[in-house]
Design a protein around this motif. Structure first.
Motif, PDB file in Angstrom:
ATOM      1  N   GLN A   1       0.728  -1.312   0.042  1.00 13.89           N
ATOM      2  CA  GLN A   1       0.072   0.054  -0.047  1.00 13.89           C
ATOM      3  C   GLN A   1       0.943   1.147  -0.083  1.00 13.89           C
ATOM      4  O   GLN A   1       1.955   1.210   0.396  1.00 13.89           O
ATOM      5  N   SER A   2       0.232   2.346  -0.540  1.00 13.88           N
ATOM      6  CA  SER A   2       1.085   3.667  -0.487  1.00 13.88           C
ATOM      7  C   SER A   2       0.593   4.639   0.602  1.00 13.88           C
ATOM      8  O   SER A   2       0.966   5.636   0.966  1.00 13.88           O
ATOM      9  N   GLY A   3      -0.349   4.315   1.386  1.00 17.96           N
ATOM     10  CA  GLY A   3      -0.902   4.931   2.520  1.00 17.96           C
ATOM     11  C   GLY A   3      -0.107   4.994   3.756  1.00 17.96           C
ATOM     12  O   GLY A   3       0.671   4.168   3.803  1.00 17.96           O
ATOM     13  N   LYS A   4      -0.383   5.741   4.560  1.00 17.63           N
ATOM     14  CA  LYS A   4       0.614   5.972   5.798  1.00 17.63           C
ATOM     15  C   LYS A   4       0.004   5.105   7.022  1.00 17.63           C
ATOM     16  O   LYS A   4       0.837   4.827   7.827  1.00 17.63           O
ATOM     17  N   ARG A   5      -1.156   4.771   7.085  1.00 13.35           N
ATOM     18  CA  ARG A   5      -1.607   3.998   8.125  1.00 13.35           C
ATOM     19  C   ARG A   5      -1.633   2.581   7.906  1.00 13.35           C
ATOM     20  O   ARG A   5      -1.512   2.167   6.924  1.00 13.35           O
ATOM     21  N   THR A   6      -1.348   1.950   9.329  1.00 14.10           N
ATOM     22  CA  THR A   6      -1.219   0.423   9.156  1.00 14.10           C
ATOM     23  C   THR A   6      -2.623  -0.209   8.520  1.00 14.10           C
ATOM     24  O   THR A   6      -3.752   0.243   9.159  1.00 14.10           O
ATOM     25  N   ARG A   7      -2.604  -1.272   8.078  1.00 14.44           N
ATOM     26  CA  ARG A   7      -3.653  -1.918   7.542  1.00 14.44           C
ATOM     27  C   ARG A   7      -3.465  -3.197   8.531  1.00 14.44           C
ATOM     28  O   ARG A   7      -2.989  -4.092   7.958  1.00 14.44           O
ATOM     29  N   TYR A   8      -4.667  -3.443   9.375  1.00 19.66           N
ATOM     30  CA  TYR A   8      -4.658  -4.548  10.277  1.00 19.66           C
ATOM     31  C   TYR A   8      -5.665  -5.678   9.646  1.00 19.66           C
ATOM     32  O   TYR A   8      -6.720  -5.315   9.050  1.00 19.66           O
ATOM     33  N   GLY A   9      -5.280  -7.091   9.883  1.00 22.51           N
ATOM     34  CA  GLY A   9      -6.170  -8.030   9.640  1.00 22.51           C
ATOM     35  C   GLY A   9      -6.625  -8.356   8.468  1.00 22.51           C
ATOM     36  O   GLY A   9      -7.787  -8.656   7.968  1.00 22.51           O
ATOM     37  N   ILE A  10      -5.637  -8.223   7.307  1.00 24.10           N
ATOM     38  CA  ILE A  10      -5.839  -8.606   6.160  1.00 24.10           C
ATOM     39  C   ILE A  10      -5.692 -10.134   5.932  1.00 24.10           C
ATOM     40  O   ILE A  10      -4.461 -10.560   6.124  1.00 24.10           O
ATOM     41  N   GLY A  11      -6.784 -10.929   5.437  1.00 26.27           N
ATOM     42  CA  GLY A  11      -6.822 -12.183   5.323  1.00 26.27           C
ATOM     43  C   GLY A  11      -6.833 -12.818   3.806  1.00 26.27           C
ATOM     44  O   GLY A  11      -7.604 -12.013   3.012  1.00 26.27           O
ATOM     45  N   LEU A  12      -6.110 -13.557   3.209  1.00 29.06           N
ATOM     46  CA  LEU A  12      -5.939 -14.295   1.943  1.00 29.06           C
ATOM     47  C   LEU A  12      -6.228 -15.656   2.027  1.00 29.06           C
ATOM     48  O   LEU A  12      -5.457 -16.237   3.076  1.00 29.06           O
ATOM     49  N   ALA A  13      -6.760 -16.277   0.939  1.00 29.38           N
ATOM     50  CA  ALA A  13      -7.106 -18.007   0.737  1.00 29.38           C
ATOM     51  C   ALA A  13      -7.678 -18.075  -0.429  1.00 29.38           C
ATOM     52  O   ALA A  13      -7.936 -17.436  -1.277  1.00 29.38           O
ATOM     53  N   LEU A  14      -7.701 -19.280  -0.622  1.00 29.67           N
ATOM     54  CA  LEU A  14      -8.041 -19.626  -1.990  1.00 29.67           C
ATOM     55  C   LEU A  14      -9.764 -19.717  -2.006  1.00 29.67           C
ATOM     56  O   LEU A  14     -10.156 -19.895  -0.655  1.00 29.67           O
ATOM     57  N   LEU A  15     -10.323 -19.313  -2.870  1.00 31.30           N
ATOM     58  CA  LEU A  15     -11.694 -19.177  -2.824  1.00 31.30           C
ATOM     59  C   LEU A  15     -12.408 -20.455  -2.290  1.00 31.30           C
ATOM     60  O   LEU A  15     -12.132 -21.605  -2.663  1.00 31.30           O
ATOM     61  N   ASP A  16     -13.473 -20.309  -1.259  1.00 32.37           N
ATOM     62  CA  ASP A  16     -14.126 -21.413  -0.659  1.00 32.37           C
ATOM     63  C   ASP A  16     -13.195 -22.291   0.145  1.00 32.37           C
ATOM     64  O   ASP A  16     -13.550 -23.370   0.339  1.00 32.37           O
ATOM     65  N   SER A  17     -12.013 -21.761   0.523  1.00 32.29           N
ATOM     66  CA  SER A  17     -11.123 -22.611   1.612  1.00 32.29           C
ATOM     67  C   SER A  17     -11.460 -21.895   3.006  1.00 32.29           C
ATOM     68  O   SER A  17     -11.945 -20.480   3.057  1.00 32.29           O
ATOM     69  N   ALA A  18     -11.295 -22.568   3.844  1.00 33.32           N
ATOM     70  CA  ALA A  18     -11.224 -22.135   5.376  1.00 33.32           C
ATOM     71  C   ALA A  18      -9.807 -21.790   5.863  1.00 33.32           C
ATOM     72  O   ALA A  18      -9.819 -21.269   6.980  1.00 33.32           O
ATOM     73  N   ASP A  19      -8.643 -21.987   5.053  1.00 31.98           N
ATOM     74  CA  ASP A  19      -7.611 -21.765   5.611  1.00 31.98           C
ATOM     75  C   ASP A  19      -6.897 -20.491   5.253  1.00 31.98           C
ATOM     76  O   ASP A  19      -6.400 -20.105   4.135  1.00 31.98           O
ATOM     77  N   TRP A  20      -7.136 -19.492   6.055  1.00 34.10           N
ATOM     78  CA  TRP A  20      -6.935 -17.969   6.087  1.00 34.10           C
ATOM     79  C   TRP A  20      -5.378 -17.707   6.470  1.00 34.10           C
ATOM     80  O   TRP A  20      -5.068 -18.256   7.653  1.00 34.10           O
ATOM     81  N   ALA A  21      -4.813 -17.036   5.748  1.00 35.12           N
ATOM     82  CA  ALA A  21      -3.334 -16.585   5.997  1.00 35.12           C
ATOM     83  C   ALA A  21      -3.729 -15.049   6.474  1.00 35.12           C
ATOM     84  O   ALA A  21      -3.995 -14.242   5.448  1.00 35.12           O
ATOM     85  N   TRP A  22      -3.185 -14.793   7.612  1.00 37.25           N
ATOM     86  CA  TRP A  22      -3.728 -13.140   8.247  1.00 37.25           C
ATOM     87  C   TRP A  22      -2.158 -12.592   8.047  1.00 37.25           C
ATOM     88  O   TRP A  22      -1.235 -13.029   8.428  1.00 37.25           O
ATOM     89  N   VAL A  23      -2.411 -11.328   7.863  1.00 36.12           N
ATOM     90  CA  VAL A  23      -1.353 -10.233   7.697  1.00 36.12           C
ATOM     91  C   VAL A  23      -1.551  -9.000   8.166  1.00 36.12           C
ATOM     92  O   VAL A  23      -2.989  -8.399   7.835  1.00 36.12           O
ATOM     93  N   ASP A  24      -0.773  -7.950   8.681  1.00 42.31           N
ATOM     94  CA  ASP A  24      -0.671  -6.595   8.872  1.00 42.31           C
ATOM     95  C   ASP A  24       0.108  -5.868   7.776  1.00 42.31           C
ATOM     96  O   ASP A  24       1.285  -6.488   7.629  1.00 42.31           O
ATOM     97  N   VAL A  25      -0.573  -5.040   7.220  1.00 45.43           N
ATOM     98  CA  VAL A  25       0.460  -4.198   6.048  1.00 45.43           C
ATOM     99  C   VAL A  25       0.747  -2.997   6.818  1.00 45.43           C
ATOM    100  O   VAL A  25      -0.164  -1.916   6.919  1.00 45.43           O
ATOM    101  N   PRO A  26       2.081  -2.573   6.774  1.00 45.74           N
ATOM    102  CA  PRO A  26       2.546  -1.207   7.685  1.00 45.74           C
ATOM    103  C   PRO A  26       2.298  -0.185   6.503  1.00 45.74           C
ATOM    104  O   PRO A  26       2.156  -0.479   5.333  1.00 45.74           O
TER     105      PRO A  26
END
Length: 199
Positions: free
Chosen positions: A116-141
């Protein structure tokens, strides 16, 4: 036909998903904007709405000024949470790293950079395969990037299209779910499974 009669909701969901994936452009990078980010209340959000309706009816019925105050304060907090939740995902840039070939049955590592190019941290962003329950969570500074690694296994050899990915967030109040769907354009090469034991 019997299975169609037993699970009409599941088949409707599959049809909607195929229609949605067919209209999405395939790209190895995606900018999340208002056009491709969606929002709906979670179960907690629907319960909050029901609570607000009951509080408002009680405040009107009994003419309680503090009831009005509580109802509108909670509604205002929910509105701000909805805006913040949508803003937490919107504006991110997803970039897929080139995939490495794998053997059949072996899990392929799907590496996605979230920046991201913004200045604030983005918390709790999850990515997964569509229709999957295995989410990988990350914070983006702020003005930075984070990497997420997902696993996907192909049973057959050959070239395979990347599976459809999904990103979501519930931050800050978990009353809303904001998500997007992303179809990468890259393909993964899957080699034949080597013999074991090797002669």
């Amino acid at each position: 036909m019997a299975s169609l009669g037993l699970h009409p909701l599941r088949h409707a969901r599959v049809r909607v998903r195929r229609w949605m994936e067919a209209r999405l452009p395939r790209s190895d990078s995606q900018e999340l904007t208002q056009r491709n980010v969606y929002i709906l209340p979670t179960r907690a959000g629907w319960m909050l709405l029901l609570t607000l309706v009951v509080l408002l009816i009680a405040a009107i019925n009994y003419q309680i000024n503090l009831g009005y105050l509580l109802t509108f304060m909670l509604a205002g907090a929910a509105s701000i949470g909805m805006y913040s939740c949508h803003n937490n995902l919107r504006g991110l840039h997803l970039q897929l790293q080139p995939p490495a070939p794998v053997f059949a049955g072996q899990a392929a590592a799907l590496k996605v950079d979230v920046q991201q190019s913004g200045k604030r941290t983005r918390y709790g962003i999850g990515l997964a395969l569509l229709d999957s329950a295995d989410w990988a969570w990350v914070d983006v500074p702020g003005q930075g990037r984070s990497s997420v690694q997902l696993a996907w296994a192909a049973a057959q050899r050959g070239w395979h299209a990347y599976p459809t990915l999904s990103a979501q967030t519930h931050y800050p109040l978990w009353h809303f779910r904001v998500w997007t769907v992303w179809c990468p354009a890259s393909q993964i090469l899957v080699y034949p499974q080597p013999e074991s034991p090797t002669p």
